[in-house]
Write an enzyme that holds these catalytic residues in place. Structure first.
Site, PDB file in Angstrom:
ATOM      1  N   ASP A 116      24.246  -8.282  -5.445  1.00  0.00           N
ATOM      2  CA  ASP A 116      24.156  -7.898  -6.824  1.00  0.00           C
ATOM      3  C   ASP A 116      23.125  -6.764  -7.449  1.00  0.00           C
ATOM      4  OD1 ASP A 116      25.835  -9.867  -7.814  1.00  0.00           O
ATOM      5  OD2 ASP A 116      24.602 -11.503  -7.728  1.00  0.00           O
ATOM      6  N   ASP A 175      33.609 -10.349  -7.229  1.00  0.00           N
ATOM      7  CA  ASP A 175      32.422  -9.614  -7.929  1.00  0.00           C
ATOM      8  C   ASP A 175      31.795  -8.376  -7.170  1.00  0.00           C
ATOM      9  OD1 ASP A 175      32.926 -12.574  -7.866  1.00  0.00           O
ATOM     10  OD2 ASP A 175      31.339 -12.833  -9.336  1.00  0.00           O
TER      11      ASP A 175
HETATM   12  N1  GLY Z   1      28.902 -12.379 -10.538  1.00  0.00           N
HETATM   13  C1  GLY Z   1      28.956 -13.638 -11.052  1.00  0.00           C
HETATM   14  C2  GLY Z   1      29.799 -14.076 -12.168  1.00  0.00           C
HETATM   15  O1  GLY Z   1      30.581 -13.283 -12.426  1.00  0.00           O
HETATM   16  O2  GLY Z   1      29.506 -15.051 -12.586  1.00  0.00           O
END
Ligand code: GLY
Length: 396
Positions: A116, A175
């Site tokens: 992330d 994601d």
């Molecule tokens: N990357 C986590 C979400 O979109 O909840």
């Protein structure tokens, strides 16, 4: 042509021109009002958080802002939103808070525990650098890109999203496409060429394995880390392994549109167009264009919306509109506009001083995890502000 027909054509042209002007004026006012509102609203949010934490959501039943540590995946959205507000309003207190929170999250630049880092460091320092051109921000982005690139696993030709989660062996989530932006940007702005190569490899592997024939995306592909063999196509936050989790479709659309921006590889543009088709033609997309949390929840329409998905999709559609023409472009831009108008309306938009200081209501973080259901979320605000800025920069 008879005089009468000429007059009708003349009036039609005039009225189209007038309507277009009217719509421009309406959007220009809406955007200006929204940034003004955000400046005032975030002063409430600012006061509701402890010095060492980042705002995430709001628990209305307790009147309490939920905050998180700086290593939480959302830690870049608050500083990023502040920078975007500052850019439009030039409020010195907003800038001060933006700078304070950047310093707080700077240690994340060497964080390597999950994928992330792009969200954390590019949504924050990326905006700060874009606005100020301060070289120290750029250095932090380049270091962060190096850190993220350590998660690339050559055997699977992708970045490992999570080390340990549920029973997954080598999880890659859709994601993860979003975190490629920092890698390519860094590479094209004085960083290491390798980080762009990693981003391209990841995007290509994701095209190969993450999508169904209708261009909806699985949430998690579980890989054998050494061989790249697909072990499972699963979900973590969606309704079912086979369903289309709304925010995931947004991440996919945004991710491939962004990869086209940097590489001009038509394969990415076509992927984005096909994902857009899936979203925009989906029979469960409501009339107001704010998706339900999962496109395939059988209880639709009696399920929560996800305003964050709408914000991400609208921002991505506005960029896709930059790379397309004619009716196709018109469809993207008008749908994004409709989303922004509705998100700014009573149903989804907070009143000043309410909603814990967040701008938008009605997002859903992880419904199957019983987490963040129908609440404000910091990243819904972030992508909403980004979409407003994009509309202003590109379509007014
Ligand atoms: N990357 C986590 C979400 O979109 O909840």
């Amino acid at each position: 042509m008879a005089l009468q027909q000429l007059i009708i054509v003349g009036f039609t042209v005039l009225s189209i021109g007038f309507n277009a002007q009217n719509s421009e004026k309406k959007m220009s006012e809406l955007i200006q009002n929204e940034f003004q509102f955000a400046e005032n609203q975030y002063k409430y949010l600012m006061k509701a958080i402890p010095e060492d934490k980042m705002p995430q959501s709001y628990k209305a039943s307790e009147g309490k802002v939920i905050t998180k540590d700086i290593s939480w995946w959302c830690s870049g959205f608050y500083p990023g939103s502040l920078w975007m507000i500052y850019e439009q309003t030039k409020d010195p207190d907003i800038r001060k808070e933006a700078e304070r929170t950047l310093s707080l999250i700077e240690p994340n630049k060497t964080f390597t525990r999950d994928h992330d880092l792009g969200f954390m460091m590019f949504c924050s320092f990326g905006n700060a650098y874009r606005i100020t051109k301060d070289p120290k921000y750029k250095e932090i982005i380049l270091t962060s890109a190096e850190s993220l690139s350590t998660r690339f696993r050559p055997g699977m030709q992708a970045i490992l999203s999570w080390d340990k989660m549920a029973d997954f062996k080598g999880p890659v989530i859709i994601d993860n496409m979003m975190n490629l932006e920092m890698l390519v940007w860094a590479s094209q702005n004085g960083g290491n060429k390798k980080t762009e190569e990693i981003a391209i490899a990841h995007a290509n592997t994701t095209i190969k394995n993450h999508f169904r024939p209708d261009y909806s995306s699985y949430h998690v592909i579980d890989y054998d880390v050494n061989t790249g063999k697909v072990l499972g196509k699963k979900t973590f936050q969606g309704y079912a392994d086979s369903s289309a989790w709304a925010r995931g479709q947004g991440w996919a659309l945004y991710g491939y549109t962004m990869m086209y921006r940097f590489t001009k590889d038509e394969k990415y543009l076509n992927q984005a167009r096909n994902i857009a088709k899936f979203i925009l033609n989906n029979p469960t997309l409501p009339e107001d264009k704010i998706p339900y949390w999962d496109f395939n929840d059988p209880k639709i329409p009696n399920v929560p919306r996800d305003a964050s998905a709408a914000a991400i999709i609208s921002s991505a559609l506005l960029e896709l509109g930059q790379y397309t023409k004619g009716d196709e472009k018109k469809n993207y831009v008008e749908t994004a506009q409709q989303m922004l108008i509705n998100l700014s309306g009573e149903k989804y938009h907070a009143k000043l001083g309410e909603n814990g200081g967040f701008i938008l209501m009605h997002s859903t973080g992880g419904l199957p995890l019983n987490s963040e259901i129908d609440v404000p979320l910091i990243y819904a605000d972030y992508y909403f502000l980004e979409a407003l800025k994009r509309y202003k920069d590109w379509y007014l």
